[in-house]
Motif scaffolding. Sequence first.
Motif, PDB file in Angstrom:
ATOM      1  N   VAL A 142      51.084  42.982  34.784  1.00  0.00           N
ATOM      2  CA  VAL A 142      50.968  41.856  35.629  1.00  0.00           C
ATOM      3  C   VAL A 142      50.182  40.583  34.582  1.00  0.00           C
ATOM      4  O   VAL A 142      49.221  41.220  33.938  1.00  0.00           O
ATOM      5  N   PRO A 143      50.888  39.688  34.387  1.00  0.00           N
ATOM      6  CA  PRO A 143      50.427  38.555  33.424  1.00  0.00           C
ATOM      7  C   PRO A 143      48.914  38.123  33.906  1.00  0.00           C
ATOM      8  O   PRO A 143      48.505  38.097  35.074  1.00  0.00           O
ATOM      9  N   ALA A 144      48.089  37.969  32.712  1.00  0.00           N
ATOM     10  CA  ALA A 144      46.627  37.457  33.146  1.00  0.00           C
ATOM     11  C   ALA A 144      45.933  38.405  33.771  1.00  0.00           C
ATOM     12  O   ALA A 144      45.000  38.321  34.772  1.00  0.00           O
ATOM     13  N   ALA A 145      46.250  39.918  33.634  1.00  0.00           N
ATOM     14  CA  ALA A 145      45.509  41.029  34.296  1.00  0.00           C
ATOM     15  C   ALA A 145      44.036  40.821  33.791  1.00  0.00           C
ATOM     16  O   ALA A 145      43.216  41.233  34.876  1.00  0.00           O
ATOM     17  N   MET A 146      43.650  40.365  32.715  1.00  0.00           N
ATOM     18  CA  MET A 146      42.322  40.409  32.341  1.00  0.00           C
ATOM     19  C   MET A 146      41.598  39.097  32.933  1.00  0.00           C
ATOM     20  O   MET A 146      40.165  39.089  32.643  1.00  0.00           O
ATOM     21  N   LEU A 147      42.265  38.175  33.702  1.00  0.00           N
ATOM     22  CA  LEU A 147      41.497  37.356  34.626  1.00  0.00           C
ATOM     23  C   LEU A 147      41.745  37.775  35.911  1.00  0.00           C
ATOM     24  O   LEU A 147      40.464  37.645  36.571  1.00  0.00           O
ATOM     25  N   ILE A 148      42.635  38.250  36.595  1.00  0.00           N
ATOM     26  CA  ILE A 148      42.681  38.745  37.986  1.00  0.00           C
ATOM     27  C   ILE A 148      41.648  39.907  38.209  1.00  0.00           C
ATOM     28  O   ILE A 148      41.088  39.944  39.215  1.00  0.00           O
ATOM     29  N   GLY A 149      41.852  40.885  37.143  1.00  0.00           N
ATOM     30  CA  GLY A 149      40.943  41.944  37.393  1.00  0.00           C
ATOM     31  C   GLY A 149      39.612  41.793  37.461  1.00  0.00           C
ATOM     32  O   GLY A 149      38.809  42.060  38.565  1.00  0.00           O
ATOM     33  N   PRO A 150      38.816  40.974  36.657  1.00  0.00           N
ATOM     34  CA  PRO A 150      37.431  40.434  36.901  1.00  0.00           C
ATOM     35  C   PRO A 150      37.291  39.780  38.194  1.00  0.00           C
ATOM     36  O   PRO A 150      36.311  39.593  38.772  1.00  0.00           O
ATOM     37  N   LEU A 151      38.218  38.943  38.468  1.00  0.00           N
ATOM     38  CA  LEU A 151      38.215  37.945  39.610  1.00  0.00           C
ATOM     39  C   LEU A 151      37.858  38.793  41.011  1.00  0.00           C
ATOM     40  O   LEU A 151      37.149  38.756  41.791  1.00  0.00           O
ATOM     41  N   LEU A 152      38.658  39.948  40.992  1.00  0.00           N
ATOM     42  CA  LEU A 152      38.497  40.686  42.092  1.00  0.00           C
ATOM     43  C   LEU A 152      37.466  41.671  41.995  1.00  0.00           C
ATOM     44  O   LEU A 152      36.831  41.829  43.159  1.00  0.00           O
ATOM     45  N   ALA A 153      36.883  41.849  41.019  1.00  0.00           N
ATOM     46  CA  ALA A 153      35.721  42.696  40.692  1.00  0.00           C
ATOM     47  C   ALA A 153      34.423  41.773  41.156  1.00  0.00           C
ATOM     48  O   ALA A 153      33.471  42.335  41.883  1.00  0.00           O
ATOM     49  N   GLY A 154      34.556  40.637  40.861  1.00  0.00           N
ATOM     50  CA  GLY A 154      33.614  39.453  41.502  1.00  0.00           C
ATOM     51  C   GLY A 154      33.491  39.525  42.855  1.00  0.00           C
ATOM     52  O   GLY A 154      32.457  39.401  43.286  1.00  0.00           O
ATOM     53  N   ILE A 155      34.556  39.434  43.519  1.00  0.00           N
ATOM     54  CA  ILE A 155      34.760  39.315  44.900  1.00  0.00           C
ATOM     55  C   ILE A 155      33.982  40.536  45.547  1.00  0.00           C
ATOM     56  O   ILE A 155      33.336  40.666  46.521  1.00  0.00           O
ATOM     57  N   VAL A 156      34.522  41.791  45.058  1.00  0.00           N
ATOM     58  CA  VAL A 156      33.767  42.912  45.670  1.00  0.00           C
ATOM     59  C   VAL A 156      32.250  43.022  45.532  1.00  0.00           C
ATOM     60  O   VAL A 156      31.749  43.416  46.332  1.00  0.00           O
ATOM     61  N   ILE A 157      31.812  42.571  44.235  1.00  0.00           N
ATOM     62  CA  ILE A 157      30.303  42.591  44.152  1.00  0.00           C
ATOM     63  C   ILE A 157      29.552  41.684  44.814  1.00  0.00           C
ATOM     64  O   ILE A 157      28.809  42.259  45.695  1.00  0.00           O
ATOM     65  N   SER A 158      30.115  40.496  44.886  1.00  0.00           N
ATOM     66  CA  SER A 158      29.464  39.437  45.577  1.00  0.00           C
ATOM     67  C   SER A 158      29.710  39.510  47.093  1.00  0.00           C
ATOM     68  O   SER A 158      28.532  39.188  47.952  1.00  0.00           O
ATOM     69  N   GLY A 159      30.821  39.994  47.535  1.00  0.00           N
ATOM     70  CA  GLY A 159      30.994  40.177  48.954  1.00  0.00           C
ATOM     71  C   GLY A 159      30.238  41.286  49.560  1.00  0.00           C
ATOM     72  O   GLY A 159      30.030  41.338  50.991  1.00  0.00           O
ATOM     73  N   ASN A 160      29.774  42.146  48.819  1.00  0.00           N
ATOM     74  CA  ASN A 160      28.938  43.513  49.277  1.00  0.00           C
ATOM     75  C   ASN A 160      27.509  42.967  48.931  1.00  0.00           C
ATOM     76  O   ASN A 160      26.654  43.937  49.143  1.00  0.00           O
ATOM     77  N   GLY A 161      27.258  41.858  48.821  1.00  0.00           N
ATOM     78  CA  GLY A 161      25.860  41.657  48.625  1.00  0.00           C
ATOM     79  C   GLY A 161      25.041  41.336  47.385  1.00  0.00           C
ATOM     80  O   GLY A 161      23.846  41.254  47.190  1.00  0.00           O
ATOM     81  N   GLY A 162      25.975  41.271  46.323  1.00  0.00           N
ATOM     82  CA  GLY A 162      25.501  41.273  44.960  1.00  0.00           C
ATOM     83  C   GLY A 162      24.908  39.819  44.670  1.00  0.00           C
ATOM     84  O   GLY A 162      25.514  38.820  45.566  1.00  0.00           O
ATOM     85  N   LYS A 163      23.874  39.772  43.863  1.00  0.00           N
ATOM     86  CA  LYS A 163      23.362  38.643  43.604  1.00  0.00           C
ATOM     87  C   LYS A 163      23.582  38.032  42.434  1.00  0.00           C
ATOM     88  O   LYS A 163      22.987  37.105  41.690  1.00  0.00           O
TER      89      LYS A 163
END
Length: 376
Positions: free
Chosen positions: A41-62
Amino acid sequence: MTQQTLQRPSGWIERSRPAVQWTALIGLSLGFGAVLFWLGVPAAMLIGPLLAGIVISGNGGKLRLSRHAFVPVQGIIGCMIARMLPSSTGGELGIHWPVFAAGVLSVIVASGILGWVLVRMRVLPGTTALWGVSPGAATVMTLMAEAFGADAQLVAVMQYLRVLMVAAIASVLAKVVGANPHHAVAAVTWFPAIAWLPFAKTLALAVLGPLLGQRLRIPMGPMLVTLVAGVVLVHHGWLSIELPRWLPAIAYAFVGWRIGLRFTRPLLAHAARALPRIIACSLALIVVCGAIGAVLVAVAGVDPLTAYLATSPGGADSVAIIAASSNVDVRFVMAMQMARFLAVLAIGPATARFLARRATANANAAAAAAASSTDS
């Protein structure tokens, strides 16, 4: 039953310390990024951290990234784009300026018309849809939406969700029709030998360029000033931009985190009921911009992926990263993205403000007419 009993139990991410949350964010980013990179997947190093950010923030991360932390990241991205742009770019853009002007104005006009139609159809409360479909300047539009009585939280969700959707669709399209063969997993050298003097000069540009851009107080200044300075310095032979692959990957991660961490739990909860309509509005704008890109393909002979990225209503930095990971005309993509960003900043707020006033006036008139007919 007590109020404490009724409260939803918090997850381990929400209870954990910031250091643990950062560790989880980095670990998830590496995991998602590795899987996406393995899939090509092109820009995998952008999309991967983006998804990780959603997981952390969506689960109450600050976790949050300050604007100051993001400034040198823009400098690295500016250096990356400058390395890809030939010195003849300015002259060629000057020759083809009618194409850029038509493309930029078409996207702005189309988004305005779409927003007006969505407001008249009452897809979202008040003028929320009008501000949400603005193709750029997300922070400005969110603040102005609140000043005009629209639901600023829904506007924020529309703006940032659209950036995510544009990045995902562009990555898929790049994989299908435009990915470069040199991005195969086996061909990548993450830690190559470094030419230290050019590398030191590149780092100096990535630090000093953004600082000057901030001082000038121009939109996207940190990235634009670095980009222009890099092109000039390379053209005159004063600089050879040295960017080992791991350094842009870190910058990509910061861009992904900056987008993903905005999807906080309260924001997602507020938008949950309206999410199908928000997605529909975002898809409508993406389709409209895609149609404009198709016109560029037919009229100007631009290849389809270049046209899509150039007209896509996503963030300029994320589009730049996807363009750098794909076989497209980067100078065309970035020229139109930057031109549209500046045009949206110049005329977008005034246009949206005018349409918002008209929409509010029409809504008030309709409400008054309905009340009058009920009284009679």
